[in-house]
Design an enzyme around this catalytic site. Sequence first.
Site, PDB file in Angstrom:
ATOM      1  N   CYS A  68      -8.378  30.138  41.290  1.00  0.00           N
ATOM      2  CA  CYS A  68      -7.727  31.441  41.188  1.00  0.00           C
ATOM      3  C   CYS A  68      -7.093  31.589  39.816  1.00  0.00           C
ATOM      4  O   CYS A  68      -6.289  30.760  39.401  1.00  0.00           O
ATOM      5  CB  CYS A  68      -6.661  31.601  42.261  1.00  0.00           C
ATOM      6  N   CYS A  69      -7.453  32.659  39.104  1.00  0.00           N
ATOM      7  CA  CYS A  69      -6.859  32.899  37.790  1.00  0.00           C
ATOM      8  C   CYS A  69      -5.356  33.055  37.916  1.00  0.00           C
ATOM      9  O   CYS A  69      -4.842  33.610  38.874  1.00  0.00           O
ATOM     10  CB  CYS A  69      -7.445  34.157  37.171  1.00  0.00           C
ATOM     11  N   GLY A  70      -4.649  32.575  36.909  1.00  0.00           N
ATOM     12  CA  GLY A  70      -3.197  32.662  36.909  1.00  0.00           C
ATOM     13  C   GLY A  70      -2.564  31.339  37.272  1.00  0.00           C
ATOM     14  O   GLY A  70      -1.482  31.001  36.809  1.00  0.00           O
TER      15      GLY A  70
END
Length: 271
Positions: free
Chosen positions: A106-108
Site C-alpha cells: 500500500c502506497c504511503g
Amino acid sequence: MDEERVKYEIVRYTLSNVETVQDHIVVERPVTIKVNGEELLTIVSSPQYVKDMVIGYLVSEGIVNRIQDIESIRWDAKDGFVHVRLTRALHPLSQQMQMKRYLTSCCGMSRQALIFASDAKTTKVMTSRNVIISQRQCFQLMNELQEHSSVFRDTGGVHNAALATKDGIVVMRVDIGRHNALDKIYGHCLRNKISLEDKVLVFSGRLSSEIVLKAAKIGSEVILSKSAPTDRAIQIAKEQQITMVGFIRKQSMNVYSCAERIYEDKSGATP
C-alpha cells in the site's frame, strides 16, 4: 518466475443465487533485499520482474547512484531473497535509514516522513519540454493500457503501469503495489539503457504524492492516470514541473499541472 495469479475455490453470493466457483486471485510475496550480505529491507510485491524492481528501487531511492554500482544481483525465489553485491560499500546513512524496513504493497506505508532525505537527493525538476502530447494521444495510451490489463481483469488486485511514447506502449508492468510497478519499469529501463526523456508514464492507480515523487526520481515529464490525484501530489507535480493528468476516462480528462505539454487535437479522429 512465480505465477501472477492462482485459482481458489470460493462461494459466490448474489441476491438470487449461491454457487461455488473457481476465482483468480493475485499472488503476493515478500521480497527481502540483501546488499553486500546485509539485510536491507523487505518489500511486499507481485513476484514478477523482481530484479528490475530492486534495481529501480535502489537507484530511485538514492541507495546506489547508478546501475553501474551494482556488481551482481541474484533472485532466490524459493527463499524470497534478492542478493545484491555492490562495487563499493553501502553508504552508512543509506544503511541506517533503510535497515529493517518493511514496505507494504500500500502506497504511503513505505515512507518514514512526508519528504524522505533521499527525495531531495534524487528528484529532478523537469524543466525540459521533450514531450508534447495531444489529448487524443492521452486517451489512446490509456485505452491501450486497459486493453493489455489481463491480470487486473482476472483478479482486480493489481495496478498497471506502462512506459510509452506518444504512439504507443514500450513496456508495461503490473504489481500489487503502485510504486513497485514503477520501480519495475525503471529497473528495466536502466538494465536495457532505455531513455525516459521522450517517454510518458501511463498509470492505472491513484496519483498520490509518493507516485509523483517516484516519477520525479525516474525523470518523467508526463504522467497519465485514469484515477484521482491528491492535493499533495498536485503540489509536488507543480514544484517538479511534471505534467499530471488524471481521470482519463471515455472522452474526458483533467490536467492538474504544467498543461503546456498538452495540446488540443481537432482532427476529429476517435480516441
